[in-house]
Design a protein around this motif. Structure first.
Motif, PDB file in Angstrom:
ATOM      1  N   ARG A  82      16.833 -20.393  44.463  1.00  0.00           N
ATOM      2  CA  ARG A  82      17.329 -19.174  43.827  1.00  0.00           C
ATOM      3  C   ARG A  82      16.211 -18.439  43.075  1.00  0.00           C
ATOM      4  NH1 ARG A  82      23.037 -21.525  41.266  1.00  0.00           N
ATOM      5  NH2 ARG A  82      24.111 -21.824  43.272  1.00  0.00           N
ATOM      6  N   LEU A  83      15.331 -19.181  42.437  1.00  0.00           N
ATOM      7  CA  LEU A  83      14.228 -18.543  41.703  1.00  0.00           C
ATOM      8  C   LEU A  83      13.313 -17.763  42.645  1.00  0.00           C
ATOM      9  CD1 LEU A  83      13.099 -21.176  39.037  1.00  0.00           C
ATOM     10  CD2 LEU A  83      14.150 -18.939  38.634  1.00  0.00           C
ATOM     11  N   VAL A  84      13.008 -18.323  43.810  1.00  0.00           N
ATOM     12  CA  VAL A  84      12.145 -17.630  44.768  1.00  0.00           C
ATOM     13  C   VAL A  84      12.843 -16.354  45.264  1.00  0.00           C
ATOM     14  CG1 VAL A  84      11.041 -17.801  47.021  1.00  0.00           C
ATOM     15  CG2 VAL A  84      10.947 -19.729  45.447  1.00  0.00           C
ATOM     16  N   GLN A  85      14.171 -16.441  45.507  1.00  0.00           N
ATOM     17  CA  GLN A  85      14.897 -15.257  45.966  1.00  0.00           C
ATOM     18  C   GLN A  85      14.908 -14.170  44.896  1.00  0.00           C
ATOM     19  OE1 GLN A  85      18.760 -16.780  47.005  1.00  0.00           O
ATOM     20  NE2 GLN A  85      18.043 -17.737  48.945  1.00  0.00           N
ATOM     21  N   ILE A  86      15.147 -14.552  43.661  1.00  0.00           N
ATOM     22  CA  ILE A  86      15.172 -13.582  42.572  1.00  0.00           C
ATOM     23  C   ILE A  86      13.789 -12.964  42.356  1.00  0.00           C
ATOM     24  CG2 ILE A  86      15.506 -13.313  40.084  1.00  0.00           C
ATOM     25  CD1 ILE A  86      18.069 -13.528  41.720  1.00  0.00           C
ATOM     26  N   ALA A  87      12.724 -13.802  42.424  1.00  0.00           N
ATOM     27  CA  ALA A  87      11.374 -13.294  42.194  1.00  0.00           C
ATOM     28  C   ALA A  87      10.953 -12.311  43.273  1.00  0.00           C
ATOM     29  CB  ALA A  87      10.393 -14.454  42.122  1.00  0.00           C
ATOM     30  N   ASN A  88      11.402 -12.526  44.512  1.00  0.00           N
ATOM     31  CA  ASN A  88      11.031 -11.624  45.600  1.00  0.00           C
ATOM     32  C   ASN A  88      11.920 -10.373  45.663  1.00  0.00           C
ATOM     33  OD1 ASN A  88       8.878 -13.176  46.634  1.00  0.00           O
ATOM     34  ND2 ASN A  88      10.315 -14.544  47.700  1.00  0.00           N
ATOM     35  N   ASP A  89      13.017 -10.352  44.948  1.00  0.00           N
ATOM     36  CA  ASP A  89      13.936  -9.205  44.962  1.00  0.00           C
ATOM     37  C   ASP A  89      13.548  -8.257  43.831  1.00  0.00           C
ATOM     38  OD1 ASP A  89      15.952  -7.417  45.279  1.00  0.00           O
ATOM     39  OD2 ASP A  89      17.597  -8.874  45.050  1.00  0.00           O
ATOM     40  N   SER A  91      14.680  -5.450  43.177  1.00  0.00           N
ATOM     41  CA  SER A  91      15.805  -4.690  42.609  1.00  0.00           C
ATOM     42  C   SER A  91      16.394  -5.363  41.374  1.00  0.00           C
ATOM     43  CB  SER A  91      16.895  -4.507  43.675  1.00  0.00           C
ATOM     44  OG  SER A  91      17.428  -5.776  44.075  1.00  0.00           O
ATOM     45  N   ILE A  92      16.118  -6.621  41.198  1.00  0.00           N
ATOM     46  CA  ILE A  92      16.601  -7.344  40.026  1.00  0.00           C
ATOM     47  C   ILE A  92      15.524  -7.261  38.957  1.00  0.00           C
ATOM     48  CG2 ILE A  92      17.400  -9.553  39.130  1.00  0.00           C
ATOM     49  CD1 ILE A  92      18.321 -10.273  41.918  1.00  0.00           C
ATOM     50  N   SER A  93      15.814  -6.540  37.895  1.00  0.00           N
ATOM     51  CA  SER A  93      14.833  -6.366  36.829  1.00  0.00           C
ATOM     52  C   SER A  93      14.798  -7.608  35.950  1.00  0.00           C
ATOM     53  CB  SER A  93      15.174  -5.131  35.991  1.00  0.00           C
ATOM     54  OG  SER A  93      16.440  -5.302  35.361  1.00  0.00           O
ATOM     55  N   LEU A  94      13.742  -7.715  35.189  1.00  0.00           N
ATOM     56  CA  LEU A  94      13.572  -8.873  34.324  1.00  0.00           C
ATOM     57  C   LEU A  94      14.582  -8.865  33.179  1.00  0.00           C
ATOM     58  CD1 LEU A  94       9.667  -8.939  34.115  1.00  0.00           C
ATOM     59  CD2 LEU A  94      11.159 -10.319  35.576  1.00  0.00           C
ATOM     60  N   GLU A  95      15.040  -7.683  32.765  1.00  0.00           N
ATOM     61  CA  GLU A  95      15.964  -7.609  31.644  1.00  0.00           C
ATOM     62  C   GLU A  95      17.336  -8.185  31.995  1.00  0.00           C
ATOM     63  OE1 GLU A  95      14.068  -5.241  32.726  1.00  0.00           O
ATOM     64  OE2 GLU A  95      12.664  -4.925  31.037  1.00  0.00           O
ATOM     65  N   THR A  96      17.607  -8.275  33.300  1.00  0.00           N
ATOM     66  CA  THR A  96      18.915  -8.808  33.698  1.00  0.00           C
ATOM     67  C   THR A  96      18.954 -10.325  33.671  1.00  0.00           C
ATOM     68  OG1 THR A  96      18.279  -8.780  36.039  1.00  0.00           O
ATOM     69  CG2 THR A  96      19.348  -6.808  35.159  1.00  0.00           C
ATOM     70  N   ILE A  97      17.833 -10.958  33.406  1.00  0.00           N
ATOM     71  CA  ILE A  97      17.820 -12.426  33.272  1.00  0.00           C
ATOM     72  C   ILE A  97      18.300 -12.741  31.857  1.00  0.00           C
ATOM     73  CG2 ILE A  97      16.417 -14.507  33.315  1.00  0.00           C
ATOM     74  CD1 ILE A  97      14.541 -13.103  35.261  1.00  0.00           C
ATOM     75  N   LEU A 109      21.781 -16.253  34.186  1.00  0.00           N
ATOM     76  CA  LEU A 109      21.989 -15.369  35.319  1.00  0.00           C
ATOM     77  C   LEU A 109      20.811 -14.424  35.470  1.00  0.00           C
ATOM     78  CD1 LEU A 109      24.968 -15.520  33.612  1.00  0.00           C
ATOM     79  CD2 LEU A 109      25.675 -14.554  35.814  1.00  0.00           C
ATOM     80  N   ALA A 110      20.643 -13.922  36.713  1.00  0.00           N
ATOM     81  CA  ALA A 110      19.682 -12.859  37.020  1.00  0.00           C
ATOM     82  C   ALA A 110      20.468 -11.796  37.752  1.00  0.00           C
ATOM     83  CB  ALA A 110      18.529 -13.369  37.853  1.00  0.00           C
ATOM     84  N   GLY A 111      20.848 -10.742  37.039  1.00  0.00           N
ATOM     85  CA  GLY A 111      21.771  -9.773  37.628  1.00  0.00           C
ATOM     86  C   GLY A 111      23.135 -10.417  37.752  1.00  0.00           C
ATOM     87  N   ASP A 112      23.652 -10.448  38.948  1.00  0.00           N
ATOM     88  CA  ASP A 112      24.935 -11.100  39.187  1.00  0.00           C
ATOM     89  C   ASP A 112      24.786 -12.499  39.770  1.00  0.00           C
ATOM     90  OD1 ASP A 112      26.178  -8.810  38.275  1.00  0.00           O
ATOM     91  OD2 ASP A 112      26.278  -7.905  40.290  1.00  0.00           O
ATOM     92  N   GLN A 141      12.092 -15.907  32.915  1.00  0.00           N
ATOM     93  CA  GLN A 141      11.726 -14.492  32.886  1.00  0.00           C
ATOM     94  C   GLN A 141      10.206 -14.325  32.921  1.00  0.00           C
ATOM     95  OE1 GLN A 141      13.084 -12.436  29.364  1.00  0.00           O
ATOM     96  NE2 GLN A 141      13.129 -10.460  30.401  1.00  0.00           N
ATOM     97  N   SER A 142       9.480 -15.123  32.152  1.00  0.00           N
ATOM     98  CA  SER A 142       8.013 -15.042  32.150  1.00  0.00           C
ATOM     99  C   SER A 142       7.434 -15.454  33.502  1.00  0.00           C
ATOM    100  CB  SER A 142       7.449 -15.943  31.043  1.00  0.00           C
ATOM    101  OG  SER A 142       7.933 -15.544  29.776  1.00  0.00           O
ATOM    102  N   ALA A 143       8.021 -16.475  34.120  1.00  0.00           N
ATOM    103  CA  ALA A 143       7.502 -16.941  35.400  1.00  0.00           C
ATOM    104  C   ALA A 143       7.735 -15.907  36.493  1.00  0.00           C
ATOM    105  CB  ALA A 143       8.154 -18.265  35.773  1.00  0.00           C
ATOM    106  N   VAL A 144       8.915 -15.267  36.483  1.00  0.00           N
ATOM    107  CA  VAL A 144       9.196 -14.247  37.491  1.00  0.00           C
ATOM    108  C   VAL A 144       8.277 -13.052  37.297  1.00  0.00           C
ATOM    109  CG1 VAL A 144      10.943 -12.604  38.317  1.00  0.00           C
ATOM    110  CG2 VAL A 144      11.582 -14.986  37.843  1.00  0.00           C
ATOM    111  N   ALA A 145       8.038 -12.680  36.035  1.00  0.00           N
ATOM    112  CA  ALA A 145       7.135 -11.562  35.761  1.00  0.00           C
ATOM    113  C   ALA A 145       5.723 -11.866  36.267  1.00  0.00           C
ATOM    114  CB  ALA A 145       7.118 -11.273  34.253  1.00  0.00           C
ATOM    115  N   GLN A 146       5.260 -13.092  36.018  1.00  0.00           N
ATOM    116  CA  GLN A 146       3.931 -13.468  36.497  1.00  0.00           C
ATOM    117  C   GLN A 146       3.893 -13.534  38.026  1.00  0.00           C
ATOM    118  OE1 GLN A 146       1.249 -13.886  34.492  1.00  0.00           O
ATOM    119  NE2 GLN A 146       0.010 -14.090  36.363  1.00  0.00           N
ATOM    120  N   TYR A 147       4.975 -13.996  38.629  1.00  0.00           N
ATOM    121  CA  TYR A 147       5.064 -14.084  40.089  1.00  0.00           C
ATOM    122  C   TYR A 147       4.936 -12.697  40.719  1.00  0.00           C
ATOM    123  CZ  TYR A 147       7.056 -15.322  44.662  1.00  0.00           C
ATOM    124  OH  TYR A 147       7.265 -15.495  45.999  1.00  0.00           O
TER     125      TYR A 147
END
Length: 580
Positions: A82-89, A91-97, A109-112, A141-147
């Motif tokens: 799920r983390l890889v899917q969210i990081a590559n999407d 459209s899902i902003s970091l604020e939604t985490i 959650l990340a978005g929905d 959130q930090s890891a997705v931003a760095q990704y």
């Protein structure tokens, strides 16, 4: 143009070799690195939990599973996906985490999309469930931003730029290494041609110029190989770490390099005390060798000790140096790295067995060579006869002796054979002052002082008939000797009558020479002069025996030595009353 094409072809071949070498290094590096061999999801265990990883970075660990639904490992794998899917999407902003509280626990959650749920059993021991969930959400959130940042166009441009710069630096370094090693090889070959590369320890030459040149050439090639491998070993992980898809692999390789360097440094620091002992043994051995050299040199002075000859100084110094170095190596061996390893012990056993089984003849020749040195049997340049071989000594080493025969043949004789053979030295008498001439004592005038210069005494035997007066024969033989080149006039030649045989008398002509290296030529000319002078004096050489009826037979003297009116005597027969 042809030279340019040849240079380009050689450069193309080197680039091919370097490319193949780089691929080999890459495969070897990946194979030998333990951090690459394992997958990211298989690094956990039931006690420490299973890691949740994004782009090679561990975020947290899942230690508890959901009974009847998923184990801890399965939960970790689901979160990773799920983390890889969210990081590559995008459209899902970091604020939604975010974290939402529910009855079952704190849901991240990340978005929905539900990433994971933190239950009471998942919280850290020192934190509440809500604090653990908030901390985990912030970490995600930090890891997705760095990704996403690492995969941005700007970072890709930076990675390509660093790769290009490192590639240029690598090519420049390889060209510099090739230039440096090529210049070094040219200097080695030039020094090898001038024979200035001999490897010496003190005054002991261990390797000649040619052998040292081969050794240095091999070491230069090995140095080039090591530098090329090291450059690729650093270049490949650095390039891999510049791109997100291979960053984990590159970072693991770099961490492996750093780990090995740390291990090497730690091992070196641990070995330092033993290294100090080895250095002290070497320094102590050097000063002992210098002291022994001073003592041996003092013993070899002409006016110091008559029993120690000056020519013993150099071999004694060499033997003492070799002996002390061997003792130092034996003492220092326990302090060498890897002394207690099975490989070191196996090599020691192999060398011991090889020396024991295969060096009996070599040891015998070495011992014989030492004995020949201290018995002063011959020197370089002496004319000697060893067994049936006669010639000039051109080399005297620890194992063999080489003679240059009068036929210009170089014959190598093992020192053990030299020691077991009869050796005649034709040049040694000139180095022994005050030795009387045994054969010339019958002609020695006791009123004259004896000369101290000695010469080689040559001798040859001729048999002549009883009908020629011995005084005449003596004079003719001495004249023949004096006319021979290489025979000196002082002391003068002389003749000994060595036998009164049945049909003839044996005369031995003795003549001195100061050129023993010309013995074959002197003997040849001496025999020629004996024939000429005997013929001129009317002496027939009847050797070893001549049976003939003198009346009616022509003289055996060559015709050019006979008078013009010579006629063979007629054959005569007399009765008992002497009537013809």
């Amino acid at each position: 143009m042809q030279a340019f094409l040849q240079q380009s072809h050689r450069l193309y071949q080197r680039l091919q070799h370097w490319l193949i070498l780089s691929l080999a290094v890459a495969l070897l590096t990946i194979t030998l690195n333990p951090a690459v061999a394992q997958s990211e999801s298989s690094a956990g265990n039931p006690i420490d939990g299973y890691p949740v990883v994004l782009d090679g970075t561990e975020l947290f660990r899942v230690k508890q599973g959901i009974p009847g639904v998923a184990s801890a490992q399965e939960r970790a794998n689901i979160v990773n996906t799920r983390l890889v899917q969210i990081a590559n999407d995008e459209s899902i902003s970091l604020e939604t985490i975010r974290v939402e509280e529910e009855k079952s626990g704190s849901v991240v959650l990340a978005g929905d999309t539900v990433l994971f749920t933190v239950r009471e059993v998942d919280r850290d021991s020192n934190e509440s469930r809500q604090a653990t969930a908030a901390k985990s959400a912030q970490t995600v959130q930090s890891a997705v931003a760095q990704y996403r940042h690492d995969r941005s166009a700007q970072q890709l441009v930076y990675g390509m730029s660093f790769t290009l710069i490192s590639t240029i630096a690598l090519v420049g370094f390889l060209v510099l290494v090739h230039w440096f090693v090529s210049r070094l090889l040219l200097r080695i070959k030039a020094a090898q041609r001038t024979r200035t590369l001999g490897f010496r320890v003190q005054n002991l030459q261990l390797l000649g110029s040619r052998a040292t040149g081969y050794l240095l050439t091999g070491l230069a090639g090995l140095l080039r190989l090591i530098l090329v491998l090291a450059s690729f070993y650093l270049y490949i992980p650095f390039v891999l770490s510049q791109f997100p898809a291979t960053r984990a692999l590159g970072n693991s390789l770099l961490s492996g390099i750093v780990k090995r360097m740390n291990q090497t440094i730690a091992a070196f620091v641990e070995y330092l005390p033993n290294l100090v002992i080895v250095v002290l043994i070497g320094v102590f051995t050097r000063y002992i060798i210098q002291f022994v050299k001073l003592v041996v040199t003092e013993l070899g002075r002409d006016d110091a000790y008559p029993w120690f000859y000056p020519e013993w100084v150099q071999p004694t110094n060499r033997l003492a140096t070799v002996f002390l170095v061997i003792v130092a190596c034996i003492v220092a061996t326990p302090y060498m790295p890897g002394f207690n390893s099975p490989a070191f012990q196996g090599i020691g056993l192999f060398l011991g067995a090889l020396f024991t089984l295969g060096s009996s003849s070599a040891v015998a020749n070495a011992i014989a060579g030492i004995i020949l040195i201290y018995t002063r049997a011959f020197h370089i340049g002496d004319i000697v006869q060893i067994g049936e071989i006669k010639g000039e000594v051109v080399e005297k080493s620890l194992f063999v002796t080489r003679l240059l025969t009068f036929r210009r043949e170089v014959i190598t004789i093992p020192n053990s054979s030299v020691l077991n053979s009869n050796l005649i030295n034709f040049s040694a008498v000139s180095r022994i002052p005050g030795v009387p001439k045994i054969a010339s004592r019958i002609r020695e005038d006791s009123t004259k002082p004896r000369e101290h210069k000695e010469y080689l005494l040559l001798h040859t035997t001729i048999t002549l008939g009883y009908d020629v007066p011995w005084r005449t024969i003596h004079a003719v033989l001495i004249q023949a000797a004096e006319a021979t080149l290489g025979v000196i006039s002082e002391p003068p030649p002389f003749v000994l009558q060595t036998g009164l045989n049945d049909f003839n008398v044996s005369y031995e002509l003795q003549a001195y020479t100061d050129r023993p290296e010309l013995m074959p030529q002197i003997y040849s000319e001496l025999h020629q002069n004996l024939q000429d002078h005997c013929n001129q004096a009317g002496i027939e050489i009847l050797s070893p025996a001549y049976a003939a009826l003198r009346d009616g037979n022509h003289s055996t003297i060559p015709a050019q030595y006979l008078s013009e009116d010579y006629t063979p005597p007629s054959f005569q027969i007399h009765d008992q009353n002497h009537h013809s």
